[in-house]
Structure formats: C-alpha cells, structure tokens
Scaffold this active site. Structure first.
Site, PDB file in Angstrom:
ATOM      1  CG  ASP A 187      -2.270   0.659   0.922  1.00 44.47           C
ATOM      2  OD1 ASP A 187      -2.240   1.853   0.585  1.00 44.47           O
ATOM      3  OD2 ASP A 187      -3.325   0.002   1.000  1.00 44.47           O
ATOM      4  CG  HIS A 247      -4.360   2.355  -2.021  1.00 43.04           C
ATOM      5  ND1 HIS A 247      -4.442   2.952  -0.793  1.00 43.04           N
ATOM      6  CD2 HIS A 247      -5.606   2.434  -2.548  1.00 43.04           C
ATOM      7  CE1 HIS A 247      -5.683   3.377  -0.563  1.00 43.04           C
ATOM      8  NE2 HIS A 247      -6.420   3.083  -1.628  1.00 43.04           N
ATOM      9  CD  GLU A 314     -10.090   4.035  -1.008  1.00 40.09           C
ATOM     10  OE1 GLU A 314     -10.928   4.577  -0.266  1.00 40.09           O
ATOM     11  OE2 GLU A 314      -9.038   3.520  -0.575  1.00 40.09           O
TER      12      GLU A 314
HETATM   13  C1  ACM Z   1     -11.035  -0.421   0.618  1.00 39.41           C
HETATM   14  O1  ACM Z   1     -11.538  -0.440   1.752  1.00 39.41           O
HETATM   15  N1  ACM Z   1     -10.494   0.696   0.150  1.00 39.41           N
HETATM   16  C2  ACM Z   1     -10.999  -1.606  -0.240  1.00 39.41           C
END
Ligand code: ACM
Ligand code: ZN
Length: 509
Positions: A187, A247, A314
């Site tokens: 991440d 991420h 995201e």
């Molecule tokens: C997430 O909770 N962004 C997969």
C-alpha cells in the site's frame, strides 16, 4: 386426538432434536441429530487415522491437551471402541464436508478429503470447549459449508505484522472453519514482501521515513513459504494482494519511474498523508506492465492459491489525465475515459495471470470501466454500490462479499457488532437461482491504519470472527441467535483464558 398428536410431535422433536441447532459449535453445522448418552475423554483415548490424515490428527491432539488434560496418541491401527476414528469416505463429495458420529462408546469422523476431517475435528474440539471439558453428548452431525470462500483480510502494509502474529490469527481462524487469509501486502505505507527482481521494493519501500518513528518491515520469500505451509496445514489458502494502480506510494518511492511524473512521493504514515494519495502507476508506460508481470510471476511461484488479488480500489485519475503516455494509450485503444483505461490495465493483467493459471481478484472498482472479460472476481467492499455489484453478478461475475456495511472489522462495535455480521447473507433476496451461485463467499476486512498492537487487533477481530464464521458457513435458515450467543460467550471465555483480548461486545450480552 389432537392433543396426543401434538404431544407426540413434541416428544419426537425433543428426542430426535433434528431441528437446526448449533449444538455448541461455531459455525452451526448443517444438521445435528442428538442421541442418548455421552462420550467421555478418558486418558486412553487414541486417534486412529490413516497416514493421509495424520497432520490433522496431530494438530487436533495438540490443540485439545489443555481441554482434556492430555494429548491423545495418534495411531494408524486400533479398535474404534473408546477412540476417535478418522475415515476416508468417497461418497462425501464436497472436500470440506464431514460426518461426525459421537456415541457413548466411540467417535467417528468421515470425509472425502482431509479438509473435511480437519473440520470434523474442530467440531469435536469446540464441543469440548462448550461442554466445559465435560463428557460430550451423543449426536450425529452432517455438515457442509454454505460458501466456499470464508475469509479474513489482514492489512500488513499500514502496520507490518510479525510473522508469528499472523500465524496466531491463522490458527484461530482455522478453528472456526475459515479458509482464506487475504494478505494486503502493499500500500502507500509499505511494501511487505521480498521480490527478487526489484530489491528496492523492500530496501526502500518497506521503511517509513525515520522522522515518523514507526516500525517498517517485510517478509522474506523463505518466510512466505513457511507461512503458506503453516496455513495450508490448517486448510487456509493465503491469497496475496499487490495493490495497483493506486495505493502504490511505497513502490513509487522505490521506483519513481513507474509513475506518470517520475517523482518520488515518499512514504508517510497513514495519518501524516492524505488517506488516498494521488500518485499512481502510469498505465501508458510499457515498463509498468513489465514490472507488474514480473512481480506477479514471483507471487505465482510463492503462493499456490489459484487466485491473486490486484487491488484496484481508490485510484485517483488526475495524473493519468495529464500524462501523455496514458493519453496515447487511451487513443490507441479507443478508450473514452480514464475509468476505461483502468479497466484496460486490469484486463491485461488478468490475461497475464490466466497464462500463469491464476485468477484475478480485484476490489469492486475494477468493474466500473466496463472492459473486463467476466472471469475476474469482484471483491465487493463499497456498501453503497450494492446495486452495481448485483448487476455484475447477473452478468456472470463472481462476487466475494466484504461490504463496509457488515464486514469492516476495523470499524468499531457501535457500527458493526457480532450480531450484525452473524445475520449477514450476501445474496440479494431477489436474486435468481441461475446467478445466486455467483456469490462465492464472505470475508471480513481488517485495515491496520488505526489499530496497531496485538491487544487492539485481537479486540477488533474477536468476538466478531465467530459471527463471520456463521455468516460464511451456515445457511440463514440454520442460524439461531440464542444458541450462537451462548456458544460465542463460551468461546470468548475460553479465548480470554488463552490471553486473546476479546472485546466485551454488548450484542452478545
Ligand atoms: C477499501 O476499503 N479501500 C478496499
Ligand atoms: Zn501515465
């Protein structure tokens, strides 16, 4: 006449007890028929098991020593009387199903494969817990799971979790018949797995800036192999996740040329940076595809799982809008917007994984751009996108349900308590039978940006894991809250005695 019929039916139900009941087992088995009498664990109890089941037999023998006061001997031959016999039964088709017969004179477990035997043994162990180590009552259990994916996601990126802590959770999850550990390995806050092709991923990407005074860390490939083997002995598949295209600040800090701008973003702790960073992998540069394929090839060699998770959630598209490589890729491939570009990117990765005999899983955003083939699996997390996910299931996509509404175990108990996850069933009420089977499982997600210590992680997971196990294994018609509550409280007390910090969830009081 009417009264005597009612009395007869009542007597029948009391004697046969064939209505749904947990019988003191979490998750509730599919069918429990009570008998008369009880089985006593005398010190001479042995486990008679063919060599093919000896791993499960030995794990069970070690795990009941504190409950019985001794560890049963495991042997290949012996008289079933007074003992526990494990038998292969080719007529039991589902590899996770089992039949368990407990009489006053013997215990017998039959299954088509060792996974079923393992689960039958976990049921016996739980009967020891919920009976308070007293003799366990005679009964016949036939059991099979509702869903084949029964998972927990641990985020080892935001907080690096030492390998022994991950093993502790694997061992606990397996005891409640969960079968997948989804490891969120990368991440913005850290890259946590050694990749031989790209040493800077861990040399640089696993460390926070020293000013944050926070521990980094990563798993070597040897440690991963050891973890995979530990999990597979407990019938848990580890599914690795490498996040992309968003991420990825840890990876971009190690290899900045993989972004559109080529600028290193640095590695911030979660609360020192934005919760979603705008720097993402470039979807136009050929070296990004080469990097992703090389990383995935190493993962494919390390994890026997048929699935690899590639993230996909995201991913802000601001950088792609400004990047000539990304814009050219869109033009060359007739893509109308950046959502379609992400879909194109994910589709290519899926094709690569397929060539390695692996199936791609992604967070439900991967569906948004509309370009996927259909054999990718969607991990449904955005609770507010249930309609779009239901539409995907109708189109043939397989779904693993992990919605924020029920499955986020980093949320506090005021939002999601054990009763809420216990009641969860992912298939929409109006789903047609043809596509209901596309919902393949249920999973809890634990993000580690807030709760970092073992003490805190324990309490976020337990007792909710009991409710998760029920949601993933037991059909709603067989769930009984009062029976479950009683078993959950007994299991909580037991785990507390083993120093697991179980949260005093009001829903169980
Ligand atoms: C997430 O909770 N962004 C997969
Ligand atoms: Zn770009």
């Amino acid at each position: 006449m009417k009264i005597s019929l009612t009395i007869f039916l009542l007597l029948f139900l009391i004697c046969s007890n064939s209505f749904p009941q947990s019988g003191g087992i979490i998750p509730t088995p599919e069918q429990v028929i009570s008998g008369n009498g009880e089985f006593t664990f005398s010190k001479s109890v042995k486990i008679i098991a063919p060599a093919t089941f000896s791993n499960s037999a030995k794990l069970f023998a070690g795990s009941v020593a504190d409950l019985t006061g001794f560890s049963p001997v495991v042997t290949e031959k012996g008289n079933p009387s007074g003992n526990i016999t494990l038998l292969a039964d080719r007529n039991i088709n589902n590899p996770e199903s089992y039949e368990l017969k407990i009489s006053s004179s013997a215990i017998e477990i039959r299954a088509g494969s060792e996974a079923g035997i393992f689960y039958g043994l976990q049921s016996v162990r739980q009967l020891l817990i919920t009976s308070g180590s007293h003799p366990i009552r005679s009964q016949v259990i036939k059991d099979t799971p509702c869903f084949r994916w029964r998972g927990v996601m641990l985020d080892v990126s935001r907080t690096f979790l030492p390998i022994n802590l991950v093993k502790k959770y694997i061992d606990l999850f397996a005891k409640y018949k969960l079968n997948v550990l989804h490891l969120h390995l990368t991440d913005d806050q850290g890259w946590r797995i050694e990749i031989k092709h790209y040493p800077l991923l861990t040399e640089v990407g696993s460390k926070f800036d020293p000013k944050f005074n926070t521990m980094g860390g990563y798993y070597s490939q040897d440690e991963i192999r050891d973890l995979v083997s530990f999990a597979s002995q407990r019938f848990i598949t580890i599914v690795p996740e490498i996040e992309l295209p968003g991420h990825v600040c840890a990876a971009l800090t190690a290899y900045p040329s993989l972004s559109c701008s080529g600028i290193s973003p640095g590695i911030h702790t979660f609360f020192e940076g934005p919760s979603v960073h705008r720097e993402i992998f470039c979807a136009g540069k050929p070296e990004v595809y080469e990097f992703v394929f090389n990383v995935l090839d190493e993962l494919a060699g390390l994890f026997p799982s048929e699935y690899i998770h590639i993230g996909g959630d995201e991913a802000p598209k601001d950088e792609w809008k400004k990047c000539s490589s990304c814009q050219n890729t869109m033009k060359e491939n007739g893509l109308h917007n950046e959502e379609e570009l992400q879909s194109y990117f994910v589709k290519k990765i899926g094709e690569h994984l397929r060539s390695k005999h692996k199936i791609l899983i992604g967070w439900d955003e991967i569906y948004d751009g509309g370009k996927l083939k259909g054999d990718e699996i969607l991990m449904f997390w955005r609770g507010w996108k249930a309609d779009s996910v239901a539409q995907a299931a109708r189109k043939g996509f397989r779904i693993i349900a992990t919605p924020t509404t029920h499955c986020y175990f980093d949320y506090n108990y005021d939002n999601i308590d054990t009763r809420k996850i216990f009641s969860y069933y992912p298939v929409p009420r109006n789903e047609i039978p043809e596509t209901a089977g596309n919902y393949i499982g249920v999973q809890a997600n634990f993000w580690s940006h807030i709760d970092r210590s073992e003490f805190n992680i324990d309490k976020q997971l337990f007792p909710r894991i009991f409710g998760l196990a029920e949601a993933a294994w037991t059909t709603p018609a067989n769930r009984n809250w009062e029976e479950f509550r009683s078993a959950a409280n007994l299991n909580s007390e037991y785990l507390k005695s083993k120093h697991v910090n179980v949260y005093p969830d009001k829903s169980l009081h």
